[in-house]
Structure formats: structure tokens, C-alpha cells
Design a protein around this motif. Sequence first.
Motif, PDB file in Angstrom:
ATOM      1  N   GLY A 133     -10.612  -0.190  -4.130  1.00  0.00           N
ATOM      2  CA  GLY A 133      -9.594   0.278  -3.208  1.00  0.00           C
ATOM      3  C   GLY A 133      -8.372  -0.629  -3.163  1.00  0.00           C
ATOM      4  O   GLY A 133      -8.287  -1.636  -3.870  1.00  0.00           O
ATOM      5  N   LEU A 191      -5.497   9.648  -4.053  1.00  0.00           N
ATOM      6  CA  LEU A 191      -6.839  10.206  -3.928  1.00  0.00           C
ATOM      7  C   LEU A 191      -6.827  11.651  -4.356  1.00  0.00           C
ATOM      8  O   LEU A 191      -5.907  12.404  -4.025  1.00  0.00           O
ATOM      9  CB  LEU A 191      -7.323  10.107  -2.476  1.00  0.00           C
ATOM     10  N   SER A 251      -9.493   1.399  -8.570  1.00  0.00           N
ATOM     11  CA  SER A 251     -10.187   2.652  -8.290  1.00  0.00           C
ATOM     12  C   SER A 251     -11.584   2.405  -7.746  1.00  0.00           C
ATOM     13  O   SER A 251     -12.135   3.231  -7.022  1.00  0.00           O
ATOM     14  CB  SER A 251     -10.267   3.509  -9.566  1.00  0.00           C
ATOM     15  N   LEU A 287      -8.877   2.252   2.508  1.00  0.00           N
ATOM     16  CA  LEU A 287      -8.722   1.498   1.272  1.00  0.00           C
ATOM     17  C   LEU A 287      -8.585   2.372   0.029  1.00  0.00           C
ATOM     18  O   LEU A 287      -8.401   1.855  -1.073  1.00  0.00           O
ATOM     19  CB  LEU A 287      -9.910   0.539   1.076  1.00  0.00           C
ATOM     20  N   ALA A 288      -8.667   3.688   0.173  1.00  0.00           N
ATOM     21  CA  ALA A 288      -8.499   4.611  -0.955  1.00  0.00           C
ATOM     22  C   ALA A 288      -9.467   4.311  -2.090  1.00  0.00           C
ATOM     23  O   ALA A 288      -9.099   4.317  -3.264  1.00  0.00           O
ATOM     24  CB  ALA A 288      -7.048   4.578  -1.455  1.00  0.00           C
ATOM     25  N   ILE A 289     -10.717   4.062  -1.748  1.00  0.00           N
ATOM     26  CA  ILE A 289     -11.736   3.856  -2.773  1.00  0.00           C
ATOM     27  C   ILE A 289     -12.005   5.194  -3.465  1.00  0.00           C
ATOM     28  O   ILE A 289     -12.177   6.212  -2.813  1.00  0.00           O
ATOM     29  CB  ILE A 289     -13.016   3.277  -2.157  1.00  0.00           C
ATOM     30  N   ASN A 296       0.807  -1.214   0.000  1.00  0.00           N
ATOM     31  CA  ASN A 296       0.000   0.000   0.000  1.00  0.00           C
ATOM     32  C   ASN A 296       0.845   1.271   0.000  1.00  0.00           C
ATOM     33  O   ASN A 296       0.382   2.323  -0.457  1.00  0.00           O
ATOM     34  CB  ASN A 296      -0.961   0.006   1.191  1.00  0.00           C
ATOM     35  N   ARG A 353      -0.520   3.677  -2.831  1.00  0.00           N
ATOM     36  CA  ARG A 353      -1.046   5.017  -2.561  1.00  0.00           C
ATOM     37  C   ARG A 353      -0.352   6.070  -3.420  1.00  0.00           C
ATOM     38  O   ARG A 353      -0.904   7.147  -3.639  1.00  0.00           O
ATOM     39  CB  ARG A 353      -0.911   5.352  -1.076  1.00  0.00           C
ATOM     40  N   ASP A 390     -11.674   7.850   1.071  1.00  0.00           N
ATOM     41  CA  ASP A 390     -10.748   6.868   1.607  1.00  0.00           C
ATOM     42  C   ASP A 390     -11.469   6.053   2.672  1.00  0.00           C
ATOM     43  O   ASP A 390     -11.358   6.304   3.865  1.00  0.00           O
ATOM     44  CB  ASP A 390      -9.523   7.570   2.188  1.00  0.00           C
ATOM     45  N   CYS A 449      -9.816   6.281  -5.834  1.00  0.00           N
ATOM     46  CA  CYS A 449      -8.516   6.812  -6.245  1.00  0.00           C
ATOM     47  C   CYS A 449      -8.467   6.978  -7.765  1.00  0.00           C
ATOM     48  O   CYS A 449      -9.270   6.420  -8.501  1.00  0.00           O
ATOM     49  CB  CYS A 449      -7.399   5.898  -5.765  1.00  0.00           C
TER      50      CYS A 449
END
Length: 343
Positions: A240, A108, A237, A122-124, A99, A103, A118, A126
Motif C-alpha cells: 500500500g 484501486l 501494490s 493504504l490502497a493495498i 498519496n 492514488r 483499501d 492497487c
Amino acid sequence: MTVTQTSSQAAPAGQIAPPENFKSDLDIVIVNYNTAHLLRPCLESVFASQCDFRWRVYVVENGSQDDSVEMLRREFEPNHPALTVLVSPRNGGFSYGNNLALRQICPLEPDAGTASPDVNGLAIGCRPEARYIVLLNPDTVVPPNCFQLLYDFMEAHPAAGIVGPKLVKKDGSLDWACRRSFPTPEVSFYRMLGLSKLFPKNRRFARYNLSYLDVNKMYEVDSVCGAFMLVRAEAVSQVGILDEAFFMYGEDLDWAYRIKQQGWQVYYNPVTTVIHYKGESSKQRSTGAIVNFYDAMRIFHRKHFASHTFFGLNWLIYFGIYAKEGLALARNALRPRARKRVS
């Protein structure tokens, strides 16, 4: 953490549209932990790749105590501008290490006036900078055309979210983890009873490792192995990055599960074969690795199956996992140091 940097097609409905100006076509992420002797040949094979697309390499140094960082800076950084080295002061686990790179590859975007996308870290939502991402173990060696062949496959199969190659161990035998079914209660039950080993060609009992399928043919499967997992960035994306609840093991199954839930397909494709010197990182702390292995089973079941499984069966499943863990720890304690392993 310190950082040293030296350098579409149709998708399932509901997809978050990625940017059109990708910085890379393929980003390769390698997480290293005290395996400099394996990382060197791995990177040599990666940089010998023959590709007609843009690609970058991220190596995450996950708290190594050997000379991995010095080796990277001495032997690889001066000669490979596409290499980015990320140095973490601690070993936060396989998901954590990946990660750190993911990242950067999948940042994001600021979303003024709304809550951060985020979700649970999980940075959904991105916006990936690469079209495809490969998770690659440092204990692997890839052939020169490996990335090109799998890249071409993904280009030709727009509904594919993940593809993995044929993985073989150093003795030439198949690494069965390279194609798997999800460990549902039924699949796990047959595996824990040993029926999958007793009846490897039975389509009911041997579903976890799919040992009844021809190893030299392509199949749509539930998951491939995180030692080599090529993922479409559009899928990332949407679902995540890796779940850091999994310290080591299980994060690849969880990622594949989330990606398949969104309508993507997962393929095992033996068009190319990768050597996997399996277990070299984990055997350095084999007792901890065993605990992590069985803990991943508990986390995966609790996350994806427990809520819609009869409570009595849940108890039986957890009991079975703890029992297998206890036996594995006992067997491992009796082995000579050189033969200690995960399971």
C-alpha cells in the motif's frame, strides 16, 4: 483538490501481479510546501535528466501560500507535457501530499462482490500504472544520469524493493538519513544516550545512521531517506501507499519497514549523488516540525514495536522521546529566528 494535467521481473512470493501495459516506467512525485525558490531548480534538474525509458512527473502543491502554483503554470506546464500538477487547498502533511499522486499512479480496481482492498486507506491491492516510483523532495537537485543509473540498478536486482542514492547537504557533507537502520528499542536507546555520536565507528552503538560503513560503497540497509526514495511499484501494490498517521517524518521508515516485511530488499547505492538542501520546508514552522518529528518516533514505535516490548521499557522509551522533544523545543526557542531547526 483541483487537478491540472498536461499530459517484470521476479518478485517475492505472494506478490500481487501488476498490469503488463504500464503507462510509465518511472513516475517522480514531488510534494511542495512554500518552497518555490527551491522547486524551480529541482524541476530544472529533473527535466534535464537523460533517460532511455518513459517517465512522468507529479508535483503536488500541498497548500502553499507562496507563488509556487503560478510559477509551475508559467514556467513548466507549457513546456513539459509529462508534468501533472495536483493542487491541494490544504497542507495535509508529507504522506497526505504524496498519496494524492500515489492514488493516481496506483489506482484501486473495482472488486465486485468483495470488500474494498483499501485497508486503512493504504490502497493495498492497487494496480500501478508505473513500474517504479520516486519520492523526491523539492529541496533536492539531481544529476542528469541519476534516474537512469538507479533504474538500471533496479532492473538488475529484481529482489530490490527500494533504492536510494548518496545524499549530500549544501556544504558537501553527507546527509546521514540517506541510509539507516530501523529505530528498534535497542538502536533508539544507544542513539538517545548519545553513544552513536561518541562511537561513530562502533557497529553496535552507531547502527541507526550506519556511520561505520564506507559512504562510497553500496550496502543493503533497513531504510533510505524519503527525500529521494525509488520504490518498485510491485512492492507498493503489496503493502500500500504511505501511512497518513505520519504528518511529516517517519513515513519513509514506515514504508521501508512494511516493504521489507514482505521480503523485499532495500539498498543504499552511491552510484549517484543528489544534493539535499535539508530542512528548508520544515524550518518555516520549526516548532511544529519538532513536534511532528518526535510524534513520528512515538507512532513508529507504537505501530511496530510496542506490542512485543516489555511495558516498562515502553514507558522508558516514551519518556525518553518526550524528554528529547522538550529539550529540542527549549533549545529552538532560544535560537535566533534564522537558526531555528528541527533538532
